[in-house]
Structures are given as structure tokens and as C-alpha cells.
Write an enzyme that holds these catalytic residues in place. Structure first.
Site, short mmCIF file in Angstrom:
data_model
loop_
_atom_site.label_atom_id
_atom_site.label_comp_id
_atom_site.label_asym_id
_atom_site.label_seq_id
_atom_site.Cartn_x
_atom_site.Cartn_y
_atom_site.Cartn_z
N ARG A 24 32.02 28.43 77.44
CA ARG A 24 31.28 27.24 77.02
C ARG A 24 32.12 26.20 76.28
O ARG A 24 31.60 25.42 75.48
CB ARG A 24 30.07 27.64 76.17
CG ARG A 24 29.02 28.43 76.92
CD ARG A 24 28.33 27.58 77.97
NE ARG A 24 27.29 28.32 78.68
CZ ARG A 24 27.47 28.96 79.84
NH1 ARG A 24 28.65 28.93 80.43
NH2 ARG A 24 26.48 29.61 80.42
N GLU A 73 25.67 25.99 70.50
CA GLU A 73 26.19 25.45 71.76
C GLU A 73 25.92 23.95 71.84
O GLU A 73 26.70 23.21 72.42
CB GLU A 73 25.54 26.17 72.94
CG GLU A 73 26.10 25.75 74.29
CD GLU A 73 25.64 26.65 75.42
OE1 GLU A 73 25.45 26.14 76.53
OE2 GLU A 73 25.47 27.87 75.19
N SER A 99 20.22 25.81 75.89
CA SER A 99 20.54 26.92 74.98
C SER A 99 21.09 26.37 73.67
O SER A 99 22.03 25.57 73.66
CB SER A 99 21.57 27.86 75.61
OG SER A 99 21.04 28.46 76.77
#
Length: 301
Positions: free
Chosen positions: A178, A296, A226
Site C-alpha cells: 500500500r 491507509e 479501507s
């Protein structure tokens, strides 16, 4: 990418307007993010081509700015943004195909690039099925599914670091879960190196990925995807469920009952509401599992 704050001047606004930029003053940021939350930015600037981007970078000096994609993984402050939010439009949304490669601007929707790959029977981008956002954001954040990320098909990435333009080969970019090291630059163009779908199974993979997202995520209510990265060996959503926080409210923000790693805006939520839930989740997960969750989403102030 951000810079220090300084006052933007009228001459720069006039010059950018003459080059085709759209400049909005005191613009509500809730209109430019999937969370539908945020105060007003001093300026919201749509930059349509490389010439106007260069002019902006030459003259912006120390003025604070942030380059925004689709706003699908950001939370803007209720107080807004004292600076300029920059959106790359026009030529930065263009997509072309040459053989088994796709060339696109960083402002192109990653979903559009995926659709074009399917049209040309090219495989490799199925991992981004159902993911909203732009090419630039997807590459910088190494978007993907649980077992494949977009870095697997990145070829070269064109960036501006200050006024310096550089084309970086994928081998020189550090990708991880990520994230990437494409942080202190502006991504302008990307090419993806794909393969012919000889098995003709790309459509079924895309369909399965989208179905799984629809079944497990609150996609019809304003959210930013998320909230937390999955700790190594764990699911953030399951951790949040196990500490009993699914369904918890703060004001009009709620930890989704469907997926613990989503916070949804049920109507009129503030960034303070969302931040409260983020900190509550961190506290409870740390307390029970001794794990530090990492966000995130990007919180822009």
C-alpha cells in the site's frame, strides 16, 4: 505532495487562467472527496496540460499545495485547506494503447484503464477491479487485491520533482504494501506493461473481484475505503470486529456494520467525528492485541 504556505498572487492566477486552468476560490472540499467531508480550500485549481503545470510550478514558490486524484482515500479537515488543491485534468486523463502497453496520464481513472485493457484483451490489471481513484493515486499507493498489486505491471513512471522532469523505470521505484517511495514528486504519466489474455479469463477475474467488494464493503454510502492497512498476518477489519467496535457512532460517522475497516458518513459527519473513531479503533486494538494500526487514508489539513 505538499509545500510550505505563501500567498498566491493575482498574476499567477491570471496566467494560469489564460493557459486553460480552472481556478475556484473558497471551494468546498466535501464536493471533491468520496467521504463528502471537508471545509473550504483557498483555491481549487484544475491543471489541464504540461505547459500549465510547469507555469504553476515555476511561480508557486513556497505556496502550500496538494495534488489530489479522485479524493477516494482522503479525509479533509473541517477547517478546510489554507492553500491550493490541485487536480490534473485534460491531457493528464488521456489513455492510449500500443501493442501490449497502455500509456496514460496520472489523472485517468484506473477503472477506465482496466476497461480499455479488457477491450484490447490484455491481462494484468484485474487486481484493481472495483477500486476507485486515479492512475497516479493507484501507483503511488500500490493499489491492488490481497494477493496482487499494481506494481506488477508498472513499466515507467514520469514525475516532476520541482521543475525537474524524470522518467523512472519500475526497477528504481520501491514498492511495498500500500505504498511506494513516489512521495516527494508529482506523478504525471504512467505506462503499464501487460500481456495478451490467452486464457480469456480476465473478465471472470474482474467480475469475481468486484462481486467480493460489493459483498464485503459499504460502497453505496460515502466513505474513503479501507481506513487502516492490514498488519502483517492480520486483517484490520477482523481486529476491529473482535474489539466490538462495528456499528459504533461518533456524531454521524459510523464504523461500518458490514466491514470493520470502513468508516461511513451516514449524513453530515465531520472530520472530527471520523478522527475520533480512528483514534478509538487504534486504542482498542492496541489494548487487546498489542498491535499498532497504521492508517491507509491520508488526512489533509
Amino acid at each position: 505532495m505538499e509545500t510550505r504556505r505563501r500567498v498566491i498572487n493575482a498574476d499567477l492566477i491570471k496566467t494560469l487562467s489564460s493557459l486553460g486552468c480552472v481556478i475556484l476560490k473558497n471551494e468546498s472540499l466535501s464536493k471533491h472527496c468520496s467521504f463528502k467531508i471537508g471545509g473550504r480550500a483557498d483555491f481549487f485549481i484544475e491543471i489541464p496540460n504540461e505547459q500549465s503545470l510547469l507555469e504553476f510550478l515555476k511561480n508557486v514558490g513556497g505556496y502550500k499545495f496538494y495534488v489530489l486524484g479522485c479524493g477516494t482515500n482522503v479525509l479533509f479537515s473541517d477547517e478546510g485547506y489554507r492553500g491550493a488543491i490541485v487536480s490534473l485534468t485534460g491531457q493528464f486523463k488521456e489513455i492510449s494503447v500500443c501493442g501490449e502497453e497502455i500509456f496514460c496520464g496520472s489523472g485517468a481513472l484506473i477503472s477506465n484503464v482496466l476497461n480499455i485493457s479488457l477491450k484490447y484483451n490484455l491481462t494484468g490489471l484485474e487486481c484493481v477491479a472495483g477500486i476507485p481513484g486515479t492512475v497516479g493515486g493507484a501507483v503511488c499507493g500500490n493499489a491492488g487485491s490481497k494477493d496482487k498489486w499494481i506494481d506488477s505491471v508498472v513499466g515507467n513512471v514520469e514525475v516532476y520533482e520541482g521543475l525537474k522532469k524524470e522518467v523512472i523505470n519500475k526497477k528504481k521505484i520501491i514498492f511495498s504494501y500500500r505504498k511506494s517511495n513516489l512521495t516527494n514528486c508529482i506523478v504525471t504519466n504512467v505506462n503499464f506493461v501487460l500481456k495478451k489474455d490467452t486464457e480469456n479469463d480476465s473478465l471472470s477475474v474482474v467480475s469475481d473481484n468486484i462481486k467480493r467488494r460489493l459483498e464485503s464493503q459499504s460502497l453505496d454510502i460515502p466513505n474513503a475505503g479501507s481506513i487502516f492497512k492490514n498488519p502483517d498476518g492480520y486483517s484490520a477489519g477482523k481486529l476491529i470486529e473482535e474489539v466490538g467496535l462495528k456499528g459504533t457512532y461518533s456524531g454521524s460517522a459510523q464504523i461500518s456494520k458490514l466491514h470493520g475497516n470502513f468508516i461511513i458518513n451516514t449524513g453530515g459527519a465531520s472530520s472530527k467525528d471520523v478522527v475520533f473513531l480512528i483514534e478509538l479503533i487504534k486504542e482498542k486494538v492496541k489494548e487487546k492485541f498489542n498491535l499498532a494500526l497504521e492508517t491507509e487514508i491520508k488526512i489533509i489539513k
